[in-house]
Design a protein around this motif. Sequence first.
Motif, PDB file in Angstrom:
ATOM      1  N   SER A  61      37.232  -7.205  30.682  1.00  0.00           N
ATOM      2  CA  SER A  61      35.911  -7.269  30.610  1.00  0.00           C
ATOM      3  C   SER A  61      36.301  -5.795  31.521  1.00  0.00           C
ATOM      4  O   SER A  61      34.642  -6.073  31.999  1.00  0.00           O
ATOM      5  N   LEU A  62      36.377  -4.909  31.696  1.00  0.00           N
ATOM      6  CA  LEU A  62      36.086  -3.715  32.471  1.00  0.00           C
ATOM      7  C   LEU A  62      33.990  -2.810  32.092  1.00  0.00           C
ATOM      8  O   LEU A  62      34.246  -3.182  31.023  1.00  0.00           O
ATOM      9  N   PRO A  63      33.957  -3.099  33.121  1.00  0.00           N
ATOM     10  CA  PRO A  63      32.625  -1.263  32.238  1.00  0.00           C
ATOM     11  C   PRO A  63      33.262  -0.827  31.665  1.00  0.00           C
ATOM     12  O   PRO A  63      34.337   0.115  32.037  1.00  0.00           O
ATOM     13  N   PRO A  64      32.136   0.066  31.165  1.00  0.00           N
ATOM     14  CA  PRO A  64      32.778   1.230  30.632  1.00  0.00           C
ATOM     15  C   PRO A  64      33.007   2.196  30.970  1.00  0.00           C
ATOM     16  O   PRO A  64      33.426   3.192  30.711  1.00  0.00           O
ATOM     17  N   GLU A  65      31.829   2.743  32.365  1.00  0.00           N
ATOM     18  CA  GLU A  65      32.208   3.524  33.234  1.00  0.00           C
ATOM     19  C   GLU A  65      33.450   3.710  33.725  1.00  0.00           C
ATOM     20  O   GLU A  65      34.428   4.799  34.806  1.00  0.00           O
ATOM     21  N   LEU A  66      34.277   2.277  34.256  1.00  0.00           N
ATOM     22  CA  LEU A  66      36.113   2.189  34.783  1.00  0.00           C
ATOM     23  C   LEU A  66      37.079   2.756  33.905  1.00  0.00           C
ATOM     24  O   LEU A  66      37.036   2.110  32.911  1.00  0.00           O
ATOM     25  N   ASP A  67      37.424   3.695  34.416  1.00  0.00           N
ATOM     26  CA  ASP A  67      38.862   3.857  33.702  1.00  0.00           C
ATOM     27  C   ASP A  67      40.168   2.595  33.508  1.00  0.00           C
ATOM     28  O   ASP A  67      40.252   2.661  34.165  1.00  0.00           O
ATOM     29  N   PRO A  68      40.008   2.493  32.181  1.00  0.00           N
ATOM     30  CA  PRO A  68      40.881   1.601  31.521  1.00  0.00           C
ATOM     31  C   PRO A  68      42.200   1.685  31.942  1.00  0.00           C
ATOM     32  O   PRO A  68      43.049   0.862  31.867  1.00  0.00           O
ATOM     33  N   GLY A  69      42.861   2.709  32.118  1.00  0.00           N
ATOM     34  CA  GLY A  69      44.062   2.716  32.363  1.00  0.00           C
ATOM     35  C   GLY A  69      43.767   2.371  34.322  1.00  0.00           C
ATOM     36  O   GLY A  69      45.597   2.756  34.741  1.00  0.00           O
ATOM     37  N   ILE A  70      43.447   1.417  34.879  1.00  0.00           N
ATOM     38  CA  ILE A  70      43.369   1.333  36.072  1.00  0.00           C
ATOM     39  C   ILE A  70      43.792   0.227  36.152  1.00  0.00           C
ATOM     40  O   ILE A  70      44.927  -0.212  36.759  1.00  0.00           O
ATOM     41  N   VAL A  71      44.402  -0.608  34.962  1.00  0.00           N
ATOM     42  CA  VAL A  71      44.623  -2.049  34.868  1.00  0.00           C
ATOM     43  C   VAL A  71      46.627  -1.407  35.374  1.00  0.00           C
ATOM     44  O   VAL A  71      46.912  -2.873  35.112  1.00  0.00           O
ATOM     45  N   ASP A  72      46.862  -0.473  34.328  1.00  0.00           N
ATOM     46  CA  ASP A  72      48.290  -0.233  34.809  1.00  0.00           C
ATOM     47  C   ASP A  72      48.618  -0.082  35.754  1.00  0.00           C
ATOM     48  O   ASP A  72      49.772   0.001  35.984  1.00  0.00           O
ATOM     49  N   GLN A  73      48.249   0.280  36.937  1.00  0.00           N
ATOM     50  CA  GLN A  73      47.778   0.800  37.977  1.00  0.00           C
ATOM     51  C   GLN A  73      48.650  -0.340  39.154  1.00  0.00           C
ATOM     52  O   GLN A  73      48.076  -0.463  40.259  1.00  0.00           O
ATOM     53  N   LEU A  74      47.409  -1.266  39.214  1.00  0.00           N
ATOM     54  CA  LEU A  74      47.653  -2.280  39.678  1.00  0.00           C
ATOM     55  C   LEU A  74      48.250  -3.034  40.104  1.00  0.00           C
ATOM     56  O   LEU A  74      49.339  -3.316  39.562  1.00  0.00           O
ATOM     57  N   PRO A  75      48.936  -3.077  41.849  1.00  0.00           N
ATOM     58  CA  PRO A  75      49.816  -3.348  42.005  1.00  0.00           C
ATOM     59  C   PRO A  75      50.369  -5.404  42.135  1.00  0.00           C
ATOM     60  O   PRO A  75      49.104  -6.173  42.471  1.00  0.00           O
ATOM     61  N   GLU A  76      51.153  -5.948  42.427  1.00  0.00           N
ATOM     62  CA  GLU A  76      51.220  -6.868  42.026  1.00  0.00           C
ATOM     63  C   GLU A  76      51.496  -7.542  43.807  1.00  0.00           C
ATOM     64  O   GLU A  76      52.943  -8.150  43.577  1.00  0.00           O
ATOM     65  N   VAL A  77      50.493  -7.361  44.650  1.00  0.00           N
ATOM     66  CA  VAL A  77      51.581  -7.547  45.779  1.00  0.00           C
ATOM     67  C   VAL A  77      50.011  -7.158  46.836  1.00  0.00           C
ATOM     68  O   VAL A  77      49.279  -7.372  46.496  1.00  0.00           O
ATOM     69  N   ALA A  78      50.416  -7.561  48.150  1.00  0.00           N
ATOM     70  CA  ALA A  78      49.356  -8.346  48.949  1.00  0.00           C
ATOM     71  C   ALA A  78      48.228  -6.861  49.444  1.00  0.00           C
ATOM     72  O   ALA A  78      49.131  -5.801  49.534  1.00  0.00           O
ATOM     73  N   GLY A  79      47.010  -7.403  49.573  1.00  0.00           N
ATOM     74  CA  GLY A  79      46.561  -5.908  50.548  1.00  0.00           C
ATOM     75  C   GLY A  79      45.012  -6.038  50.661  1.00  0.00           C
ATOM     76  O   GLY A  79      44.732  -7.529  50.106  1.00  0.00           O
ATOM     77  N   ILE A  80      44.327  -5.566  50.545  1.00  0.00           N
ATOM     78  CA  ILE A  80      42.902  -5.347  50.543  1.00  0.00           C
ATOM     79  C   ILE A  80      42.451  -4.208  49.638  1.00  0.00           C
ATOM     80  O   ILE A  80      42.703  -3.413  48.800  1.00  0.00           O
ATOM     81  N   TYR A  81      41.259  -4.744  48.644  1.00  0.00           N
ATOM     82  CA  TYR A  81      40.617  -3.875  47.535  1.00  0.00           C
ATOM     83  C   TYR A  81      39.097  -3.614  48.178  1.00  0.00           C
ATOM     84  O   TYR A  81      38.353  -4.775  48.679  1.00  0.00           O
ATOM     85  N   LEU A  82      39.078  -2.127  47.326  1.00  0.00           N
ATOM     86  CA  LEU A  82      36.970  -2.290  47.923  1.00  0.00           C
ATOM     87  C   LEU A  82      36.707  -1.734  46.256  1.00  0.00           C
ATOM     88  O   LEU A  82      37.568  -1.330  45.574  1.00  0.00           O
ATOM     89  N   PHE A  83      34.904  -2.272  45.882  1.00  0.00           N
ATOM     90  CA  PHE A  83      34.560  -1.554  45.123  1.00  0.00           C
ATOM     91  C   PHE A  83      33.924  -1.163  45.421  1.00  0.00           C
ATOM     92  O   PHE A  83      32.537  -1.530  45.978  1.00  0.00           O
ATOM     93  N   PHE A  84      33.309   0.024  44.589  1.00  0.00           N
ATOM     94  CA  PHE A  84      32.272   1.319  44.502  1.00  0.00           C
ATOM     95  C   PHE A  84      31.768   1.445  43.377  1.00  0.00           C
ATOM     96  O   PHE A  84      31.777   1.239  41.869  1.00  0.00           O
ATOM     97  N   GLY A  85      30.472   0.610  43.891  1.00  0.00           N
ATOM     98  CA  GLY A  85      29.269   1.279  42.674  1.00  0.00           C
ATOM     99  C   GLY A  85      27.699   1.605  42.419  1.00  0.00           C
ATOM    100  O   GLY A  85      27.254   1.319  44.159  1.00  0.00           O
ATOM    101  N   GLU A  86      27.574   1.393  41.747  1.00  0.00           N
ATOM    102  CA  GLU A  86      25.547   1.216  41.778  1.00  0.00           C
ATOM    103  C   GLU A  86      24.575   0.135  42.558  1.00  0.00           C
ATOM    104  O   GLU A  86      24.912  -0.441  41.827  1.00  0.00           O
TER     105      GLU A  86
END
Length: 285
Positions: free
Chosen positions: A183-208
Amino acid sequence: MRPLAFVDLETTGATAGEDRITEIGIVEVDPDGSVREWQQLVNPGQPIPPFIEQLTGISNAMVATAPPFSAVAAEALARLSGRLFIAHNAQFDYRFLKAEFKRLGLDFRAPVVCTVKLSRHLYPDYTRHNLDSLIERHGLNAEARHRALADAQLIHQFWDKIHASLDQDSILGALDAQQVTPSLPPELDPGIVDQLPEVAGIYLFFGEHLGREEQPLFVGRCRDLRQHILAHFVSRPSSERKAKLARAVRRIEWHEIPDNTEAQFRENALLRQLQPAYNRKPRKT
């Protein structure tokens, strides 16, 4: 039965944005059960590392006269379009094909099934679910390994085995578990689901946050970026704080970092630098 495409790729390395495809293997299965197979060597436009050459048996000499991906893209797309994309460690193959199509200005998308996840769901008592383990466990006929069509044929065999030995409700349940839409927020591009890798790392969220846009909201570290990022956007969050974070996200950034020590160091540095609103304050070191 919907049209299926069992897919395997050989590549020059593990990073879709930098490495390139050297071989494509696809087994197409139509609703009436008819099967077609396609195998194509691809000139990657860059050297194949020696350890990859040793693993796959595909040499620089073999691909020297092979066509580039741009020359076979139309046929690959025709064979994949409208089909369920089935692969072992599916996000690897899917991300490489998306990257190759994107270089040609094409936005390739398909529903994806990972047979690693399928095996884990259907056979939870086993700890190993790599292709060699499936060959041994299910008596698959391996004519070759680490060649694209041969591995795609093995995935097809595994698919047939589970449909012959397990009830359909169990299989459908395992498939449905992979097709959950976040359930992505409407402002977030749904295409990002296809880009996310199944590997280790760090992630950052930015927003309001507090009426200000593009604020650092959250920094996380994990062994599976795709799984952990999407887990923030489940339809029923476990707390109002998590729900509020998910609604506020406008941009996601991630960095693939295989080494856990390095990832932890980077995470701590970002926590101190950005002081994201939804993280606990980092401990002093």
